[in-house]
Design a protein around this motif. Structure first.
Motif, PDB file in Angstrom:
ATOM      1  N   VAL A  64      60.011 -26.825 -32.747  1.00  0.00           N
ATOM      2  CA  VAL A  64      61.314 -26.807 -32.303  1.00  0.00           C
ATOM      3  C   VAL A  64      61.914 -28.077 -33.197  1.00  0.00           C
ATOM      4  N   GLY A  65      63.119 -27.973 -33.247  1.00  0.00           N
ATOM      5  CA  GLY A  65      64.090 -29.046 -33.741  1.00  0.00           C
ATOM      6  C   GLY A  65      63.670 -29.685 -35.320  1.00  0.00           C
ATOM      7  N   THR A  66      63.334 -30.883 -35.445  1.00  0.00           N
ATOM      8  CA  THR A  66      62.996 -31.199 -36.936  1.00  0.00           C
ATOM      9  C   THR A  66      61.662 -30.608 -37.204  1.00  0.00           C
ATOM     10  N   ALA A  67      60.820 -30.338 -36.244  1.00  0.00           N
ATOM     11  CA  ALA A  67      59.781 -29.805 -36.427  1.00  0.00           C
ATOM     12  C   ALA A  67      59.978 -28.391 -37.139  1.00  0.00           C
ATOM     13  N   SER A 108      54.541 -30.821 -33.990  1.00  0.00           N
ATOM     14  CA  SER A 108      55.204 -31.290 -33.019  1.00  0.00           C
ATOM     15  C   SER A 108      55.269 -32.829 -33.176  1.00  0.00           C
ATOM     16  N   ALA A 109      56.357 -33.402 -33.611  1.00  0.00           N
ATOM     17  CA  ALA A 109      55.862 -35.190 -33.753  1.00  0.00           C
ATOM     18  C   ALA A 109      55.500 -35.734 -32.586  1.00  0.00           C
ATOM     19  N   SER A 110      55.839 -35.396 -31.477  1.00  0.00           N
ATOM     20  CA  SER A 110      55.128 -36.056 -30.520  1.00  0.00           C
ATOM     21  C   SER A 110      53.922 -35.381 -29.832  1.00  0.00           C
ATOM     22  N   GLY A 111      53.668 -34.446 -30.414  1.00  0.00           N
ATOM     23  CA  GLY A 111      52.398 -33.725 -29.956  1.00  0.00           C
ATOM     24  C   GLY A 111      52.544 -33.035 -28.667  1.00  0.00           C
ATOM     25  N   SER A 113      55.711 -30.767 -27.503  1.00  0.00           N
ATOM     26  CA  SER A 113      56.454 -29.963 -27.245  1.00  0.00           C
ATOM     27  C   SER A 113      55.706 -28.673 -26.599  1.00  0.00           C
ATOM     28  N   ALA A 160      62.150 -38.253 -33.034  1.00  0.00           N
ATOM     29  CA  ALA A 160      61.165 -37.241 -34.081  1.00  0.00           C
ATOM     30  C   ALA A 160      61.869 -36.931 -35.411  1.00  0.00           C
ATOM     31  N   ARG A 161      63.428 -36.954 -35.376  1.00  0.00           N
ATOM     32  CA  ARG A 161      63.941 -36.630 -36.586  1.00  0.00           C
ATOM     33  C   ARG A 161      63.752 -37.449 -37.630  1.00  0.00           C
ATOM     34  N   VAL A 370      70.436 -35.631 -24.202  1.00  0.00           N
ATOM     35  CA  VAL A 370      69.204 -34.925 -24.676  1.00  0.00           C
ATOM     36  C   VAL A 370      68.119 -35.603 -23.475  1.00  0.00           C
ATOM     37  N   LYS A 374      66.355 -33.203 -20.610  1.00  0.00           N
ATOM     38  CA  LYS A 374      65.049 -33.143 -20.328  1.00  0.00           C
ATOM     39  C   LYS A 374      64.710 -33.375 -19.231  1.00  0.00           C
TER      40      LYS A 374
HETATM   41  O1  LIG Z   1      58.679 -32.748 -32.662  1.00  0.00           O
HETATM   42  P1  LIG Z   1      58.587 -32.784 -31.181  1.00  0.00           P
HETATM   43  O2  LIG Z   1      58.071 -33.939 -30.677  1.00  0.00           O
HETATM   44  O3  LIG Z   1      57.780 -31.631 -30.746  1.00  0.00           O
HETATM   45  O4  LIG Z   1      60.152 -32.640 -30.789  1.00  0.00           O
HETATM   46  C1  LIG Z   1      60.964 -31.479 -31.126  1.00  0.00           C
HETATM   47  C2  LIG Z   1      62.321 -31.975 -31.033  1.00  0.00           C
HETATM   48  O5  LIG Z   1      62.590 -32.292 -29.560  1.00  0.00           O
HETATM   49  C3  LIG Z   1      63.445 -33.597 -29.399  1.00  0.00           C
HETATM   50  O6  LIG Z   1      62.753 -34.320 -29.159  1.00  0.00           O
HETATM   51  C4  LIG Z   1      64.540 -33.208 -28.649  1.00  0.00           C
HETATM   52  O7  LIG Z   1      64.440 -32.807 -27.547  1.00  0.00           O
HETATM   53  C5  LIG Z   1      63.855 -33.486 -31.103  1.00  0.00           C
HETATM   54  O8  LIG Z   1      64.361 -34.674 -31.483  1.00  0.00           O
HETATM   55  C6  LIG Z   1      62.783 -32.921 -31.801  1.00  0.00           C
HETATM   56  O9  LIG Z   1      63.198 -32.561 -33.171  1.00  0.00           O
END
Ligand SMILES: O=P(O)(O)OC[C@H]1O[C@](O)(CO)[C@@H](O)[C@@H]1O
Length: 379
Positions: A64-67, A108-111, A113, A160-161, A370, A374
Protein backbone atom coordinates in the motif's frame (compact mmCIF):
# COMPACT_ATOMS: atom_id res chain seq x y z
CA UNK A 1 -10.53 31.86 1.72
CA UNK A 2 -6.82 31.39 1.14
CA UNK A 3 -3.97 31.22 3.69
CA UNK A 4 -1.50 34.06 4.06
CA UNK A 5 1.90 33.03 2.82
CA UNK A 6 5.25 34.69 2.91
CA UNK A 7 7.38 33.49 0.00
CA UNK A 8 10.57 34.79 1.58
CA UNK A 9 10.31 31.97 4.17
CA UNK A 10 11.72 29.61 1.57
CA UNK A 11 14.93 31.61 1.24
CA UNK A 12 15.55 31.85 4.97
CA UNK A 13 17.79 28.98 6.15
CA UNK A 14 16.71 29.33 9.81
CA UNK A 15 13.04 29.21 8.93
CA UNK A 16 13.57 26.15 6.74
CA UNK A 17 15.48 24.19 9.35
CA UNK A 18 13.07 25.24 12.12
CA UNK A 19 10.05 24.02 10.16
CA UNK A 20 11.77 20.81 9.11
CA UNK A 21 13.03 19.29 12.39
CA UNK A 22 13.31 15.74 11.05
CA UNK A 23 15.13 16.93 7.91
CA UNK A 24 12.78 15.95 5.14
CA UNK A 25 14.69 18.19 2.73
CA UNK A 26 17.91 16.34 3.43
CA UNK A 27 16.14 12.97 3.03
CA UNK A 28 14.63 14.11 -0.29
CA UNK A 29 18.07 15.17 -1.51
CA UNK A 30 19.35 11.64 -0.87
CA UNK A 31 17.39 10.11 -3.75
CA UNK A 32 20.46 9.50 -5.95
CA UNK A 33 22.57 7.72 -3.30
CA UNK A 34 19.43 5.82 -2.27
CA UNK A 35 18.97 4.47 -5.80
CA UNK A 36 22.63 3.36 -6.04
CA UNK A 37 22.41 1.65 -2.66
CA UNK A 38 19.14 -0.09 -3.65
CA UNK A 39 20.70 -1.49 -6.83
CA UNK A 40 23.62 -2.99 -4.91
CA UNK A 41 21.38 -4.39 -2.15
CA UNK A 42 19.18 -6.04 -4.77
CA UNK A 43 22.25 -7.57 -6.43
CA UNK A 44 23.47 -8.92 -3.07
CA UNK A 45 20.03 -10.40 -2.43
CA UNK A 46 20.46 -12.52 -5.56
CA UNK A 47 17.43 -11.37 -7.56
CA UNK A 48 19.21 -12.52 -10.72
CA UNK A 49 18.26 -16.14 -9.93
CA UNK A 50 14.78 -15.29 -11.16
CA UNK A 51 16.18 -15.17 -14.68
CA UNK A 52 16.88 -18.91 -14.48
CA UNK A 53 13.25 -19.68 -13.75
CA UNK A 54 10.31 -20.13 -16.10
CA UNK A 55 8.66 -16.84 -17.00
CA UNK A 56 5.61 -16.42 -14.75
CA UNK A 57 2.02 -16.23 -15.94
CA UNK A 58 1.53 -12.98 -14.02
CA UNK A 59 3.33 -10.81 -11.51
CA UNK A 60 1.46 -9.35 -8.54
CA UNK A 61 2.95 -6.38 -6.71
CA UNK A 62 1.33 -6.25 -3.27
CA UNK A 63 1.53 -3.37 -0.81
CA UNK A 64 0.00 0.00 0.00
CA UNK A 65 0.97 3.65 -0.33
CA UNK A 66 4.45 4.22 -1.69
CA UNK A 67 5.06 0.47 -1.77
CA UNK A 68 2.18 0.04 -4.23
CA UNK A 69 3.51 2.79 -6.51
CA UNK A 70 6.46 0.51 -7.30
CA UNK A 71 4.12 -1.66 -9.37
CA UNK A 72 3.11 1.44 -11.36
CA UNK A 73 6.82 2.13 -11.92
CA UNK A 74 7.41 -1.40 -13.23
CA UNK A 75 4.38 -1.17 -15.52
CA UNK A 76 5.49 2.19 -16.91
CA UNK A 77 9.12 1.19 -17.45
CA UNK A 78 8.16 -2.18 -18.96
CA UNK A 79 5.75 -0.43 -21.32
CA UNK A 80 3.07 -1.93 -23.54
CA UNK A 81 5.33 -4.75 -24.82
CA UNK A 82 5.66 -6.29 -21.37
CA UNK A 83 5.12 -10.05 -21.92
CA UNK A 84 3.70 -10.65 -18.43
CA UNK A 85 0.78 -8.75 -16.86
CA UNK A 86 1.72 -6.71 -13.80
CA UNK A 87 -1.16 -6.57 -11.34
CA UNK A 88 -1.19 -4.17 -8.42
CA UNK A 89 -2.86 -5.49 -5.30
CA UNK A 90 -3.48 -2.92 -2.59
CA UNK A 91 -5.58 -4.93 -0.15
CA UNK A 92 -4.80 -7.92 2.05
CA UNK A 93 -3.95 -11.27 0.46
CA UNK A 94 -3.65 -11.87 -3.25
CA UNK A 95 -6.23 -12.15 -6.03
CA UNK A 96 -8.11 -15.48 -6.09
CA UNK A 97 -6.52 -16.69 -9.31
CA UNK A 98 -2.90 -16.51 -8.03
CA UNK A 99 -1.20 -19.88 -8.02
CA UNK A 100 2.06 -21.72 -8.60
CA UNK A 101 2.58 -20.20 -12.04
CA UNK A 102 2.73 -16.64 -10.66
CA UNK A 103 5.20 -14.40 -8.86
CA UNK A 104 4.12 -12.22 -5.92
CA UNK A 105 6.33 -9.32 -4.85
CA UNK A 106 5.32 -8.19 -1.36
CA UNK A 107 6.59 -4.65 -0.73
CA UNK A 108 6.55 -2.78 2.58
CA UNK A 109 9.13 -0.22 3.70
CA UNK A 110 8.48 -0.99 7.36
CA UNK A 111 8.11 -4.69 6.64
CA UNK A 112 4.89 -4.77 8.62
CA UNK A 113 1.97 -3.48 6.60
CA UNK A 114 -0.90 -5.95 7.10
CA UNK A 115 -1.54 -5.87 3.34
CA UNK A 116 1.98 -6.92 2.32
CA UNK A 117 2.23 -9.50 5.13
CA UNK A 118 -1.09 -11.06 4.16
CA UNK A 119 0.02 -11.13 0.51
CA UNK A 120 3.27 -12.89 1.43
CA UNK A 121 1.38 -15.42 3.51
CA UNK A 122 -1.18 -16.07 0.78
CA UNK A 123 1.58 -16.44 -1.84
CA UNK A 124 3.24 -19.07 0.37
CA UNK A 125 0.03 -21.05 0.72
CA UNK A 126 -0.75 -20.90 -2.97
CA UNK A 127 2.73 -22.05 -3.97
CA UNK A 128 3.48 -18.81 -5.88
CA UNK A 129 7.08 -17.62 -6.15
CA UNK A 130 7.50 -14.97 -3.44
CA UNK A 131 9.89 -12.02 -3.46
CA UNK A 132 9.77 -9.79 -0.37
CA UNK A 133 11.10 -6.23 -0.19
CA UNK A 134 11.19 -4.38 3.13
CA UNK A 135 12.95 -3.45 6.33
CA UNK A 136 15.60 -5.80 7.70
CA UNK A 137 14.67 -7.78 10.82
CA UNK A 138 10.99 -7.20 10.15
CA UNK A 139 8.00 -9.54 10.12
CA UNK A 140 8.21 -9.54 6.34
CA UNK A 141 11.80 -10.77 6.47
CA UNK A 142 10.85 -13.57 8.90
CA UNK A 143 8.02 -14.59 6.65
CA UNK A 144 10.32 -14.57 3.60
CA UNK A 145 12.79 -16.77 5.48
CA UNK A 146 10.06 -19.23 6.43
CA UNK A 147 8.99 -19.40 2.79
CA UNK A 148 12.62 -19.64 1.58
CA UNK A 149 11.80 -16.64 -0.56
CA UNK A 150 14.12 -13.96 -1.92
CA UNK A 151 14.30 -10.99 0.43
CA UNK A 152 15.69 -7.56 -0.46
CA UNK A 153 16.40 -5.37 2.57
CA UNK A 154 15.34 -1.73 2.51
CA UNK A 155 17.27 0.41 5.00
CA UNK A 156 14.81 1.91 7.47
CA UNK A 157 13.79 5.40 6.53
CA UNK A 158 10.87 7.31 7.93
CA UNK A 159 8.47 8.10 6.48
CA UNK A 160 8.06 5.32 3.91
CA UNK A 161 7.50 7.82 1.09
CA UNK A 162 11.14 8.87 1.38
CA UNK A 163 12.14 5.29 0.53
CA UNK A 164 10.58 5.48 -2.95
CA UNK A 165 13.77 4.56 -4.86
CA UNK A 166 14.81 1.90 -2.32
CA UNK A 167 11.50 0.18 -2.96
CA UNK A 168 11.21 0.78 -6.71
CA UNK A 169 14.71 -0.39 -7.74
CA UNK A 170 14.38 -4.00 -6.52
CA UNK A 171 10.91 -4.28 -8.08
CA UNK A 172 12.39 -3.16 -11.40
CA UNK A 173 15.34 -5.53 -11.03
CA UNK A 174 13.01 -8.43 -10.27
CA UNK A 175 10.99 -7.47 -13.37
CA UNK A 176 14.17 -7.35 -15.42
CA UNK A 177 15.33 -10.77 -14.19
CA UNK A 178 11.93 -12.16 -15.21
CA UNK A 179 12.40 -10.77 -18.72
CA UNK A 180 9.66 -8.17 -18.35
CA UNK A 181 11.59 -4.95 -18.83
CA UNK A 182 14.93 -3.76 -20.06
CA UNK A 183 16.76 -1.52 -17.65
CA UNK A 184 20.51 -1.36 -18.17
CA UNK A 185 23.02 -0.77 -15.38
CA UNK A 186 23.81 2.50 -17.15
CA UNK A 187 20.14 3.54 -16.85
CA UNK A 188 20.32 3.20 -13.08
CA UNK A 189 23.64 5.06 -12.96
CA UNK A 190 22.41 7.91 -15.18
CA UNK A 191 19.14 8.14 -13.26
CA UNK A 192 21.02 8.40 -9.98
CA UNK A 193 23.19 11.18 -11.44
CA UNK A 194 20.08 13.03 -12.60
CA UNK A 195 18.58 12.73 -9.10
CA UNK A 196 21.84 14.14 -7.67
CA UNK A 197 21.75 17.07 -10.09
CA UNK A 198 18.09 17.83 -9.42
CA UNK A 199 18.76 17.70 -5.68
CA UNK A 200 21.55 20.20 -6.17
CA UNK A 201 19.31 22.54 -8.21
CA UNK A 202 16.58 22.28 -5.54
CA UNK A 203 18.90 22.60 -2.52
CA UNK A 204 17.68 24.84 0.30
CA UNK A 205 20.42 27.41 -0.29
CA UNK A 206 19.42 27.91 -3.95
CA UNK A 207 17.05 30.88 -3.99
CA UNK A 208 13.50 30.68 -5.30
CA UNK A 209 14.20 32.37 -8.61
CA UNK A 210 16.71 29.67 -9.59
CA UNK A 211 15.22 26.79 -7.60
CA UNK A 212 12.49 24.92 -9.47
CA UNK A 213 11.36 23.07 -6.36
CA UNK A 214 10.72 26.34 -4.53
CA UNK A 215 9.17 28.10 -7.52
CA UNK A 216 6.78 25.23 -8.18
CA UNK A 217 5.75 25.28 -4.50
CA UNK A 218 5.06 29.02 -4.73
CA UNK A 219 3.01 28.55 -7.90
CA UNK A 220 0.91 25.88 -6.18
CA UNK A 221 0.38 27.73 -2.92
CA UNK A 222 -3.32 28.29 -2.17
CA UNK A 223 -4.44 26.41 -5.27
CA UNK A 224 -5.97 23.00 -5.86
CA UNK A 225 -3.36 21.27 -8.00
CA UNK A 226 -4.64 19.26 -10.94
CA UNK A 227 -1.73 17.13 -12.12
CA UNK A 228 -2.08 15.41 -15.45
CA UNK A 229 0.54 13.22 -17.15
CA UNK A 230 0.66 12.99 -20.93
CA UNK A 231 2.02 9.41 -21.11
CA UNK A 232 1.82 6.28 -18.94
CA UNK A 233 5.17 7.17 -17.44
CA UNK A 234 4.23 10.78 -16.76
CA UNK A 235 1.00 9.58 -15.15
CA UNK A 236 3.00 7.55 -12.62
CA UNK A 237 4.86 10.75 -11.75
CA UNK A 238 1.53 12.65 -11.56
CA UNK A 239 0.13 10.16 -9.05
CA UNK A 240 3.32 10.25 -7.04
CA UNK A 241 3.10 14.05 -6.94
CA UNK A 242 -0.47 13.87 -5.64
CA UNK A 243 0.65 11.39 -2.93
CA UNK A 244 3.44 13.74 -1.90
CA UNK A 245 1.27 16.86 -1.95
CA UNK A 246 -1.24 15.15 0.34
CA UNK A 247 1.24 13.64 2.78
CA UNK A 248 3.91 16.35 2.93
CA UNK A 249 1.95 19.55 2.29
CA UNK A 250 -1.61 18.38 3.19
CA UNK A 251 -2.86 19.65 -0.14
CA UNK A 252 -5.69 17.95 -1.99
CA UNK A 253 -4.61 17.22 -5.54
CA UNK A 254 -6.28 15.57 -8.48
CA UNK A 255 -3.98 13.45 -10.61
CA UNK A 256 -4.33 11.24 -13.63
CA UNK A 257 -3.79 10.74 -17.30
CA UNK A 258 -4.65 13.34 -19.88
CA UNK A 259 -6.79 10.90 -21.86
CA UNK A 260 -9.11 10.44 -18.89
CA UNK A 261 -8.95 14.16 -18.18
CA UNK A 262 -10.16 14.86 -21.69
CA UNK A 263 -13.13 12.53 -21.15
CA UNK A 264 -14.69 14.52 -18.34
CA UNK A 265 -12.38 15.97 -15.73
CA UNK A 266 -11.33 18.83 -17.94
CA UNK A 267 -14.77 20.22 -17.04
CA UNK A 268 -13.24 21.25 -13.70
CA UNK A 269 -11.83 24.35 -15.37
CA UNK A 270 -15.37 25.70 -15.86
CA UNK A 271 -16.39 25.09 -12.25
CA UNK A 272 -16.34 26.97 -8.96
CA UNK A 273 -12.62 26.32 -8.56
CA UNK A 274 -12.01 27.18 -12.20
CA UNK A 275 -13.37 30.11 -14.18
CA UNK A 276 -16.23 30.69 -11.68
CA UNK A 277 -13.70 31.39 -8.91
CA UNK A 278 -13.18 34.88 -10.39
CA UNK A 279 -16.91 35.64 -9.97
CA UNK A 280 -16.65 34.46 -6.36
CA UNK A 281 -13.81 36.95 -5.85
CA UNK A 282 -16.09 39.78 -7.04
CA UNK A 283 -18.90 38.57 -4.79
CA UNK A 284 -16.69 38.62 -1.70
CA UNK A 285 -14.88 41.82 -2.65
CA UNK A 286 -16.39 43.92 0.21
CA UNK A 287 -16.11 41.27 2.89
CA UNK A 288 -13.32 41.55 5.42
CA UNK A 289 -12.81 37.80 5.62
CA UNK A 290 -12.14 37.51 1.91
CA UNK A 291 -8.52 36.80 1.13
CA UNK A 292 -9.11 35.49 -2.38
CA UNK A 293 -10.73 32.27 -3.47
CA UNK A 294 -9.03 28.96 -4.01
CA UNK A 295 -8.50 28.18 -7.64
CA UNK A 296 -7.22 25.21 -9.57
CA UNK A 297 -3.70 25.17 -10.90
CA UNK A 298 -2.96 22.85 -13.77
CA UNK A 299 0.34 20.97 -13.66
CA UNK A 300 1.17 19.20 -16.91
CA UNK A 301 3.84 16.51 -16.77
CA UNK A 302 4.96 16.02 -20.36
CA UNK A 303 7.09 13.29 -21.84
CA UNK A 304 8.64 12.68 -25.28
CA UNK A 305 6.99 9.26 -25.04
CA UNK A 306 3.59 10.95 -25.47
CA UNK A 307 1.71 10.27 -28.71
CA UNK A 308 0.94 13.03 -31.22
CA UNK A 309 -2.69 12.96 -30.14
CA UNK A 310 -1.67 13.35 -26.49
CA UNK A 311 0.71 16.18 -27.36
CA UNK A 312 -2.10 18.01 -29.17
CA UNK A 313 -4.45 17.33 -26.25
CA UNK A 314 -1.90 18.69 -23.77
CA UNK A 315 -1.45 21.92 -25.73
CA UNK A 316 -5.22 22.34 -26.13
CA UNK A 317 -5.89 21.77 -22.42
CA UNK A 318 -3.11 24.17 -21.48
CA UNK A 319 -4.66 26.86 -23.68
CA UNK A 320 -8.19 26.20 -22.41
CA UNK A 321 -6.96 26.61 -18.84
CA UNK A 322 -5.03 29.81 -19.56
CA UNK A 323 -8.03 31.32 -21.38
CA UNK A 324 -10.01 30.83 -18.14
CA UNK A 325 -7.37 32.51 -16.03
CA UNK A 326 -6.14 29.23 -14.54
CA UNK A 327 -2.39 29.10 -13.95
CA UNK A 328 -0.43 26.33 -15.63
CA UNK A 329 2.94 24.81 -14.71
CA UNK A 330 4.57 22.53 -17.26
CA UNK A 331 7.38 20.08 -16.52
CA UNK A 332 9.06 18.26 -19.39
CA UNK A 333 10.69 14.88 -18.87
CA UNK A 334 14.39 14.71 -19.64
CA UNK A 335 16.79 11.85 -20.14
CA UNK A 336 17.36 8.86 -22.40
CA UNK A 337 15.85 5.88 -20.61
CA UNK A 338 12.31 5.47 -19.30
CA UNK A 339 13.68 5.31 -15.76
CA UNK A 340 15.61 8.53 -16.09
CA UNK A 341 12.65 10.33 -17.67
CA UNK A 342 10.44 9.13 -14.83
CA UNK A 343 12.96 10.34 -12.26
CA UNK A 344 13.15 13.73 -13.96
CA UNK A 345 9.39 14.12 -13.39
CA UNK A 346 9.54 12.98 -9.78
CA UNK A 347 12.57 14.78 -8.35
CA UNK A 348 11.46 18.42 -8.61
CA UNK A 349 7.83 17.70 -7.61
CA UNK A 350 9.09 15.79 -4.55
CA UNK A 351 11.00 18.91 -3.48
CA UNK A 352 8.05 21.17 -4.34
CA UNK A 353 5.76 19.19 -2.02
CA UNK A 354 8.23 19.63 0.85
CA UNK A 355 8.77 23.33 0.16
CA UNK A 356 5.00 23.82 -0.01
CA UNK A 357 4.68 22.33 3.49
CA UNK A 358 7.45 24.60 4.76
CA UNK A 359 5.84 27.62 3.12
CA UNK A 360 2.81 26.99 5.35
CA UNK A 361 4.95 26.23 8.41
CA UNK A 362 3.93 22.55 8.37
CA UNK A 363 6.35 19.81 9.37
CA UNK A 364 6.44 17.66 6.21
CA UNK A 365 7.19 14.46 8.11
CA UNK A 366 4.86 14.33 11.10
CA UNK A 367 1.39 13.70 9.68
CA UNK A 368 -0.79 13.73 12.80
CA UNK A 369 -3.92 12.48 11.12
CA UNK A 370 -2.16 9.37 9.80
CA UNK A 371 -0.78 8.53 13.27
CA UNK A 372 -4.18 9.14 14.92
CA UNK A 373 -5.92 6.97 12.35
CA UNK A 374 -3.42 4.16 12.95
CA UNK A 375 -3.96 4.43 16.73
CA UNK A 376 -7.72 4.34 16.42
CA UNK A 377 -7.75 1.39 14.08
CA UNK A 378 -4.75 -0.50 15.52
CA UNK A 379 -3.38 -0.69 11.99
O1 LIG B 1 5.66 0.67 3.10
P1 LIG B 1 4.90 0.38 4.37
O2 LIG B 1 5.76 0.44 5.58
O3 LIG B 1 4.17 -0.90 4.24
O4 LIG B 1 3.82 1.50 4.56
C1 LIG B 1 2.76 1.64 3.66
C2 LIG B 1 2.21 3.04 3.71
O5 LIG B 1 1.70 3.32 4.99
C3 LIG B 1 2.07 4.63 5.39
O6 LIG B 1 3.07 4.51 6.36
C4 LIG B 1 0.88 5.39 5.92
O7 LIG B 1 0.22 4.65 6.85
C5 LIG B 1 2.61 5.27 4.14
O8 LIG B 1 3.46 6.33 4.43
C6 LIG B 1 3.23 4.12 3.45
O9 LIG B 1 3.47 4.34 2.08
Amino acid sequence: MTAQIDETRLDDADVLSGADPAEMLRATAGAGPQLREAVSLAAEAGLHVLSEEIRPRALVVAGVGTAARTGDVLNAVAGPRCPVPVILHRSRGVPGWVGAADVVIAVSASGRSPEALAAAEAAMHRGARLVAIGAPDSELQSMAERARALFVPVPRRRPARVAFWSLAAPVLLAGRALGMCQVAEADFAETATRLDNDADRCRPTAESFVNEGKSLAIELANTIPVVWGTSALATVAANRFADQLAANARYPAIAGNLVEAGRGRVGLIDGVFGSLADDADDFFADRVDSAGTTKLRLVLLRDDGESEVDAARATAIENLARERGIGVSVLNAEGGSELERLASLIAVPDFASVYLALLHGLDPIAVRAVSELKERTNA
